[in-house]
Motif scaffolding. Structure first.
Motif, PDB file in Angstrom:
ATOM      1  N   VAL A 129      20.541   9.459  17.732  1.00  0.00           N
ATOM      2  CA  VAL A 129      19.134   9.685  17.381  1.00  0.00           C
ATOM      3  C   VAL A 129      18.981   9.894  15.882  1.00  0.00           C
ATOM      4  O   VAL A 129      18.147   9.261  15.222  1.00  0.00           O
ATOM      5  CB  VAL A 129      18.565  10.888  18.156  1.00  0.00           C
ATOM      6  N   THR A 130      19.832  10.782  15.300  1.00  0.00           N
ATOM      7  CA  THR A 130      19.693  11.063  13.858  1.00  0.00           C
ATOM      8  C   THR A 130      20.125   9.854  13.025  1.00  0.00           C
ATOM      9  O   THR A 130      19.618   9.648  11.932  1.00  0.00           O
ATOM     10  CB  THR A 130      20.507  12.300  13.455  1.00  0.00           C
ATOM     11  N   THR A 131      21.065   9.073  13.537  1.00  0.00           N
ATOM     12  CA  THR A 131      21.454   7.860  12.807  1.00  0.00           C
ATOM     13  C   THR A 131      20.288   6.882  12.737  1.00  0.00           C
ATOM     14  O   THR A 131      20.020   6.272  11.698  1.00  0.00           O
ATOM     15  CB  THR A 131      22.660   7.179  13.485  1.00  0.00           C
ATOM     16  N   GLN A 132      19.549   6.747  13.856  1.00  0.00           N
ATOM     17  CA  GLN A 132      18.377   5.873  13.852  1.00  0.00           C
ATOM     18  C   GLN A 132      17.287   6.422  12.928  1.00  0.00           C
ATOM     19  O   GLN A 132      16.613   5.676  12.223  1.00  0.00           O
ATOM     20  CB  GLN A 132      17.839   5.714  15.272  1.00  0.00           C
ATOM     21  N   GLN A 133      17.126   7.755  12.915  1.00  0.00           N
ATOM     22  CA  GLN A 133      16.149   8.353  11.998  1.00  0.00           C
ATOM     23  C   GLN A 133      16.550   8.097  10.545  1.00  0.00           C
ATOM     24  O   GLN A 133      15.707   7.811   9.693  1.00  0.00           O
ATOM     25  CB  GLN A 133      16.042   9.866  12.265  1.00  0.00           C
ATOM     26  N   ALA A 134      17.856   8.203  10.269  1.00  0.00           N
ATOM     27  CA  ALA A 134      18.342   7.936   8.911  1.00  0.00           C
ATOM     28  C   ALA A 134      18.060   6.498   8.510  1.00  0.00           C
ATOM     29  O   ALA A 134      17.707   6.213   7.363  1.00  0.00           O
ATOM     30  CB  ALA A 134      19.842   8.237   8.833  1.00  0.00           C
ATOM     31  N   LEU A 135      18.222   5.567   9.454  1.00  0.00           N
ATOM     32  CA  LEU A 135      17.903   4.168   9.192  1.00  0.00           C
ATOM     33  C   LEU A 135      16.463   4.008   8.747  1.00  0.00           C
ATOM     34  O   LEU A 135      16.159   3.331   7.764  1.00  0.00           O
ATOM     35  CB  LEU A 135      18.131   3.349  10.471  1.00  0.00           C
ATOM     36  N   GLN A 136      15.560   4.620   9.480  1.00  0.00           N
ATOM     37  CA  GLN A 136      14.134   4.479   9.181  1.00  0.00           C
ATOM     38  C   GLN A 136      13.777   5.078   7.823  1.00  0.00           C
ATOM     39  O   GLN A 136      12.822   4.640   7.179  1.00  0.00           O
ATOM     40  CB  GLN A 136      13.307   5.137  10.289  1.00  0.00           C
ATOM     41  N   LEU A 137      14.569   6.084   7.378  1.00  0.00           N
ATOM     42  CA  LEU A 137      14.284   6.737   6.095  1.00  0.00           C
ATOM     43  C   LEU A 137      14.972   6.037   4.919  1.00  0.00           C
ATOM     44  O   LEU A 137      14.810   6.454   3.780  1.00  0.00           O
ATOM     45  CB  LEU A 137      14.726   8.198   6.148  1.00  0.00           C
ATOM     46  N   GLY A 138      15.756   5.001   5.202  1.00  0.00           N
ATOM     47  CA  GLY A 138      16.427   4.291   4.112  1.00  0.00           C
ATOM     48  C   GLY A 138      17.660   4.999   3.595  1.00  0.00           C
ATOM     49  O   GLY A 138      18.094   4.751   2.461  1.00  0.00           O
ATOM     50  N   VAL A 139      18.249   5.911   4.399  1.00  0.00           N
ATOM     51  CA  VAL A 139      19.503   6.566   4.005  1.00  0.00           C
ATOM     52  C   VAL A 139      20.590   5.495   3.870  1.00  0.00           C
ATOM     53  O   VAL A 139      20.689   4.591   4.697  1.00  0.00           O
ATOM     54  CB  VAL A 139      19.910   7.615   5.058  1.00  0.00           C
ATOM     55  N   VAL A 140      21.417   5.581   2.810  1.00  0.00           N
ATOM     56  CA  VAL A 140      22.362   4.496   2.529  1.00  0.00           C
ATOM     57  C   VAL A 140      23.685   4.647   3.263  1.00  0.00           C
ATOM     58  O   VAL A 140      24.400   3.669   3.450  1.00  0.00           O
ATOM     59  CB  VAL A 140      22.625   4.355   1.011  1.00  0.00           C
ATOM     60  N   ASP A 141      24.033   5.882   3.690  1.00  0.00           N
ATOM     61  CA  ASP A 141      25.271   6.043   4.449  1.00  0.00           C
ATOM     62  C   ASP A 141      25.266   7.381   5.169  1.00  0.00           C
ATOM     63  O   ASP A 141      24.438   8.261   4.889  1.00  0.00           O
ATOM     64  CB  ASP A 141      26.506   5.937   3.549  1.00  0.00           C
ATOM     65  N   TYR A 142      26.216   7.516   6.073  1.00  0.00           N
ATOM     66  CA  TYR A 142      26.321   8.674   6.956  1.00  0.00           C
ATOM     67  C   TYR A 142      27.752   9.164   6.830  1.00  0.00           C
ATOM     68  O   TYR A 142      28.679   8.475   7.233  1.00  0.00           O
ATOM     69  CB  TYR A 142      26.026   8.201   8.381  1.00  0.00           C
ATOM     70  N   LEU A 143      27.976  10.337   6.251  1.00  0.00           N
ATOM     71  CA  LEU A 143      29.315  10.862   5.961  1.00  0.00           C
ATOM     72  C   LEU A 143      29.656  11.919   7.002  1.00  0.00           C
ATOM     73  O   LEU A 143      28.928  12.899   7.156  1.00  0.00           O
ATOM     74  CB  LEU A 143      29.327  11.450   4.554  1.00  0.00           C
ATOM     75  N   LEU A 144      30.754  11.708   7.724  1.00  0.00           N
ATOM     76  CA  LEU A 144      31.115  12.596   8.825  1.00  0.00           C
ATOM     77  C   LEU A 144      32.052  13.702   8.354  1.00  0.00           C
ATOM     78  O   LEU A 144      33.035  13.448   7.660  1.00  0.00           O
ATOM     79  CB  LEU A 144      31.778  11.791   9.953  1.00  0.00           C
ATOM     80  N   LYS A 145      31.734  14.940   8.743  1.00  0.00           N
ATOM     81  CA  LYS A 145      32.598  16.094   8.461  1.00  0.00           C
ATOM     82  C   LYS A 145      33.470  16.356   9.694  1.00  0.00           C
ATOM     83  O   LYS A 145      33.006  16.162  10.820  1.00  0.00           O
ATOM     84  CB  LYS A 145      31.762  17.336   8.183  1.00  0.00           C
ATOM     85  N   PRO A 146      34.707  16.860   9.520  1.00  0.00           N
ATOM     86  CA  PRO A 146      35.410  17.039   8.251  1.00  0.00           C
ATOM     87  C   PRO A 146      35.861  15.695   7.687  1.00  0.00           C
ATOM     88  O   PRO A 146      36.034  14.731   8.430  1.00  0.00           O
ATOM     89  CB  PRO A 146      36.611  17.903   8.636  1.00  0.00           C
ATOM     90  N   PHE A 147      36.023  15.639   6.376  1.00  0.00           N
ATOM     91  CA  PHE A 147      36.379  14.388   5.715  1.00  0.00           C
ATOM     92  C   PHE A 147      37.852  14.066   5.991  1.00  0.00           C
ATOM     93  O   PHE A 147      38.731  14.882   5.713  1.00  0.00           O
ATOM     94  CB  PHE A 147      36.148  14.491   4.206  1.00  0.00           C
ATOM     95  N   ASP A 148      38.108  12.859   6.515  1.00  0.00           N
ATOM     96  CA  ASP A 148      39.486  12.464   6.814  1.00  0.00           C
ATOM     97  C   ASP A 148      40.266  12.141   5.542  1.00  0.00           C
ATOM     98  O   ASP A 148      41.447  12.456   5.438  1.00  0.00           O
ATOM     99  CB  ASP A 148      39.497  11.236   7.735  1.00  0.00           C
ATOM    100  N   ASP A 149      39.629  11.512   4.591  1.00  0.00           N
ATOM    101  CA  ASP A 149      40.319  11.061   3.378  1.00  0.00           C
ATOM    102  C   ASP A 149      39.371  11.260   2.196  1.00  0.00           C
ATOM    103  O   ASP A 149      38.363  10.568   2.067  1.00  0.00           O
ATOM    104  CB  ASP A 149      40.714   9.589   3.507  1.00  0.00           C
ATOM    105  N   ILE A 150      39.699  12.211   1.334  1.00  0.00           N
ATOM    106  CA  ILE A 150      38.815  12.543   0.218  1.00  0.00           C
ATOM    107  C   ILE A 150      38.690  11.377  -0.749  1.00  0.00           C
ATOM    108  O   ILE A 150      37.686  11.231  -1.452  1.00  0.00           O
ATOM    109  CB  ILE A 150      39.318  13.815  -0.511  1.00  0.00           C
ATOM    110  N   ARG A 151      39.699  10.471  -0.773  1.00  0.00           N
ATOM    111  CA  ARG A 151      39.617   9.294  -1.651  1.00  0.00           C
ATOM    112  C   ARG A 151      38.523   8.344  -1.178  1.00  0.00           C
ATOM    113  O   ARG A 151      37.827   7.736  -1.991  1.00  0.00           O
ATOM    114  CB  ARG A 151      40.968   8.576  -1.682  1.00  0.00           C
TER     115      ARG A 151
END
Length: 506
Positions: free
Chosen positions: A340-362
């Motif tokens: 649901v929130t991913t679809q909402q992010a799409l509609q708002l023009g969010v450029v990416d979705y970063l998942l916590k915890p971060f697997d690779d800081i690079r």
């Protein structure tokens, strides 16, 4: 039938004089090249690890058994491989390196020291004139690499003993670096192509060193060229002189990129500050309200915000940021991803979705660099007031019929495309692309839909809507990602109307 490559499509379109098709093919070619460069850089980065191991054990063997001839040769070859890999990575890399105001002399002397300790350089007489008062805006490590490549190029051009000179001087208001050698010179037929990859008159070289020099010079807004021998004021004059002309030192400093990090956990904000502080200005906010107050007075290049903030949520902050500045770039962070929130992010023009915890800081750093240094979005083409065409990439007749009916409710006409060979036309009102499009399934379908849209909105329909499809659609720049099996045609029409900004007529 095999689909022609983007390059072949571009050449065919140019030969036919079809400008819209050529534009479409050029976009696809640019995207393919960017992907190829990224893969090359990642593969070469991985090659560094086994090379490091081979070099370490060769050095241990040298300590135990003395520096025999074959062992010295092995070490020399490993070091040569390291240099080749480093050159390839620099050519394949798209990311800019951080720069700061500094003396030009420091990296020049560092390069001279590295050059001198190489056994191959023992036969070369090296002279350096590097006054400390010349300053540039640059990256010391890259300037050192550029200088070392020029020194190695000069040394390898000479079969026996020889002379190389490095000189720093002002040329008008611009700092200039000169590297000269008294070798055989560059053949006339190669002089115009000397900075192209793989072009070399030296049998020992790869032809990459000078191409890397040009790349580094471009990153510093500098000009690298062959200079006349008289530029060194030496008797006898050198055979070859390279000149790197930097921008004037009194030129205004470029504005540092600004990254706004919004998270109520101080440790997360600290991680981002430590990760990016050397490359950009990192601004912090603990709440959405505080971030919004900053955005009203301080322009930023990228916003990274947690989704679940106290008070104003990350999604709401993204919405407000887009209202303040329609070109705002926002990356959403969350430890609790949902469709649901991913679809909402799409509609708002969010450029990416970063998942916590971060697997690779690079990977996080690479994502931030991509967001910070992405070129400004080109303005979307303005469709004619009478334009009604929507291109639909769908090979399922039943679904194509439903989409056609849904678009008709909006006063729009569907052009159904059931194959991957597409005749380019003027920009459409928008594009509807099926994730399950058989001729170009999944992410390839997204690439085709995005290229076909020519900057207008494109919507993704998926038979099985998952986080994978929604995230891939978001990262491809889609306006929406919808399930194919919506309750009815009217519901699909409403969603398409929102994406294409075409309300259902009352």
């Amino acid at each position: 039938m095999e689909t022609p490559s983007p390059l072949a499509q571009l050449l065919q379109a140019l030969e036919a004089g079809d400008l819209p098709a050529a534009r479409l093919a050029a976009v696809a070619l640019q995207r393919a090249n960017a992907h190829t460069h990224q893969v090359a850089a990642e593969v070469l980065h991985e090659l560094r690890q086994p090379l490091l191991g081979a070099k370490a054990y060769a050095q241990l063997l040298a300590e135990e058994g003395g520096s025999s001839g074959p062992l010295k040769l092995l070490l020399a070859q490993v070091e040569r491989m390291e240099q080749i890999v480093a050159d390839f990575i620099r050519l394949a890399s798209e990311r800019p390196a951080p720069q700061q105001r500094q003396s030009l002399a420091a990296p020049i002397w560092a390069a001279a020291k590295v050059f001198s300790v190489n056994p191959d350089s023992a036969r070369i007489s090296l002279e350096v004139e590097a006054p400390e008062d010349l300053t540039i805006l640059g990256n010391a490590r890259l300037i050192e690499q550029l200088t070392l490549n020029l020194l190695n190029n000069a040394r390898d051009a000479m079969a026996g003993r020889g002379r190389v000179k490095v000189r720093l001087a002002h040329e008008g208001a611009s700092p200039a670096l000169y590297v000269a050698d008294w070798g055989p010179g560059i053949p006339e037929e190669l002089r115009a192509r000397i900075f192209e990859p793989y072009v070399t008159a030296n049998k020992r070289g790869t032809g990459l060193g000078l191409a890397v020099c040009r790349r580094i010079a471009q990153e510093h807004h500098a000009q690298i060229s062959l200079a006349p021998p008289s530029a060194m004021h030496e008797v006898p004059p050198p055979a070859t002189v390279f000149r790197v002309l930097f921008p004037p030192t009194d030129a205004p400093l470029p504005q540092r990129k600004r990254l706004l990090v919004v998270d109520d956990e101080g440790i997360i904000r600290m991680v981002f500050k430590d990760l990016m502080d050397k490359e950009c200005e990192v601004i912090e906010a603990a709440t959405g309200e505080a971030a919004l107050e900053l955005l009203r007075s301080t322009p930023v290049d990228l916003i990274v915000t947690d989704k679940n903030l106290p008070g104003l949520s990350g999604l709401e902050l993204a919405q407000h940021a887009r209202r303040l500045n329609p070109t705002s770039r926002v990356i959403l962070m969350t430890g609790y991803p949902s469709l649901v929130t991913t679809q909402q992010a799409l509609q708002l023009g969010v450029v990416d979705y970063l998942l916590k915890p971060f697997d690779d800081i690079r990977q996080v750093r690479a994502l931030l660099r991509q967001g910070l240094y992405a070129p400004p979005s080109a303005p979307a083409p303005v469709a004619s007031p009478t334009a009604r065409r929507v291109d639909v990439l769908e090979d399922n007749p039943a679904t194509a019929r439903q989409i056609t009916e849904a678009l008709a409710l909006l006063g729009l006409e569907a052009r159904i495309i059931a194959g991957s060979e597409v005749a380019a036309m003027d920009p459409p009102v928008g594009v509807v692309v099926s994730w399950d499009f058989a001729p170009a399934y999944g992410k390839k379908a997204l690439e085709l839909g995005r290229a076909l849209s020519q900057g207008t909105p494109f919507v993704v329909l998926a038979e099985h809507l998952t986080m994978e499809t929604a995230l891939a659609s978001l990262r491809a720049g889609a306006a929406a990602c919808l399930p194919k099996l919506l309750s009815d045609t009217a519901a699909l029409s409403r969603e398409l109307g929102l994406a294409f900004k075409k309300p259902v007529p009352s």
